[in-house]
Scaffold this motif. Sequence first.
Motif, mmCIF file in Angstrom:
data_model
loop_
_atom_site.group_PDB
_atom_site.id
_atom_site.type_symbol
_atom_site.label_atom_id
_atom_site.label_comp_id
_atom_site.label_asym_id
_atom_site.label_seq_id
_atom_site.Cartn_x
_atom_site.Cartn_y
_atom_site.Cartn_z
ATOM 1 N N HIS A 1 -1.604 6.512 6.639
ATOM 2 C CA HIS A 1 -1.250 7.679 5.830
ATOM 3 C C HIS A 1 -1.887 7.595 4.444
ATOM 4 C CE1 HIS A 1 1.950 4.688 4.940
ATOM 5 N NE2 HIS A 1 1.786 5.120 3.708
ATOM 6 N N ASN A 2 -2.869 6.688 4.286
ATOM 7 C CA ASN A 2 -3.545 6.491 3.011
ATOM 8 C C ASN A 2 -4.975 7.025 3.061
ATOM 9 O OD1 ASN A 2 -1.361 5.108 1.755
ATOM 10 N ND2 ASN A 2 -1.951 3.233 2.822
ATOM 11 N N ARG B 1 -0.069 11.767 1.083
ATOM 12 C CA ARG B 1 1.026 12.723 0.938
ATOM 13 C C ARG B 1 1.217 13.183 -0.506
ATOM 14 N NH1 ARG B 1 5.018 9.016 4.470
ATOM 15 N NH2 ARG B 1 3.880 7.492 3.198
ATOM 16 N N LYS C 1 -4.710 5.210 -1.778
ATOM 17 C CA LYS C 1 -3.643 6.058 -2.297
ATOM 18 C C LYS C 1 -2.994 6.787 -1.127
ATOM 19 C CE LYS C 1 -5.716 6.797 -6.851
ATOM 20 N NZ LYS C 1 -6.222 7.803 -7.828
ATOM 21 N N ASP C 2 -1.765 7.216 -1.343
ATOM 22 C CA ASP C 2 -1.012 7.888 -0.289
ATOM 23 C C ASP C 2 -1.450 9.349 -0.192
ATOM 24 O OD1 ASP C 2 1.079 9.128 1.295
ATOM 25 O OD2 ASP C 2 2.293 7.344 0.898
ATOM 26 N N ASN D 1 4.197 9.399 8.027
ATOM 27 C CA ASN D 1 3.245 8.331 8.364
ATOM 28 C C ASN D 1 2.186 8.748 9.376
ATOM 29 O OD1 ASN D 1 4.496 6.382 6.678
ATOM 30 N ND2 ASN D 1 6.052 6.034 8.248
#
Length: 410
Positions: free
Chosen positions: A181-182, A202, A199-200, A18
Amino acid sequence: MTEDDDGLHLNQLDRCDNIEFDAITPDEKGNTLFFKGDHLWKGFHGAAQLFNESFKELDNFHHLGHVDAAFLMHTNENPQDHDHIYFFLNDKVFSYYGHILKEGYPKEIQQDFPGVPSHLDAAVECPKDECISDSVLFFKGHDVYNHDIVTKVVKKKTWSHLPKCTSAFRWLEHFYCFHGHNFTRFQPLSGEVTGAYPKDARNYFMKCSDFGHGGGYSLPKCSQVSVDAITSDDAGKTYVFKGPIYMRLDVGHDSIHAFPISRMWKEVHDTVDAVFSYNNKIYLIQRDQVYIYRSAGHYILIEGYPKPLQEELGIEGPVAAAFVCAENHVVHIIQGQKMLNVDLSATPRAVSTETLLPVSNVSGALCGPDGIKLFKGSEYYRYESPEVLGRSKIAPEPLNITSALMGCHD
């Protein structure tokens, strides 16, 4: 060792947990730098390090333990500033080249960027053709300041529809606002957002064990690679197509991701049979149709296309592979075990010569400084030139596709 803003020590800070980045920027070598607190990650994977190991003056001057914003200068008008990284901390700006602080820095932000406020949230470069001129976009809250690098004119806009960006990043000619984290992809002139966002990050900008690389796509082993089509455009961007996806190969292995073909060439869906580049245009062949896109900035479909292959190139489909060599007007089209040569400067276009090849079942072809590559499964055949290929009667020893050549891992 001090703690960062979240109270995390260096050996505990994990960008898959995060993380909300303070700044993201490429360096002059194309490596992506991610900043959080007094830490820095180089590239899309790897451990954190203290940023004062690479940019010591950022800590020496202010001891702030963070970066507000950063960007890589892109300008052909001011070559003395080109490829310098600019960092913003409170009301100061730092300029680095090769991790060395430029003489006279830090400065007040307004000395270099009049009209741009202090205590910024994010910044990102915007080259000409993607913006109207070579520019920098500065973010503070929902306000965006477009700074013209040459004239130093600043135009302020308010993009209330866009999330508040804590960092911004230009990657593969697209622009991203990072928040939490997006991330959200936006159009740099209007701030327009199209598609399903946020969107993420990661899934795309780092390698995390519980997240899919590139939204669920994982890079294959080199022994499993096969190519539907491949080309390098006049700007040196190399694209490989497989099924409904494409990848950029010129960005470095760490940055290779797969995307739907329609993301870049929105009118094209499903598999591409062959592709070639010529005269600042890219030709995508799909069955008996050809799509032609202008390559300036983003790819734009030329009005009136797609057209039948017969009308455009004087041949019937399907096509297995195609290639054009630099500063040459001939497209070499492979169908089965035949190579058809078509002069693209002629009107009307028609097959001028036909040659029987020593290799069959070719799926992709590329012409570059090191010669011709014909791809077949996870192997390729190399020839010095189209003339050598046309005269060859026996196929050379096939070479294996490697990670240095293609987006794959050994």
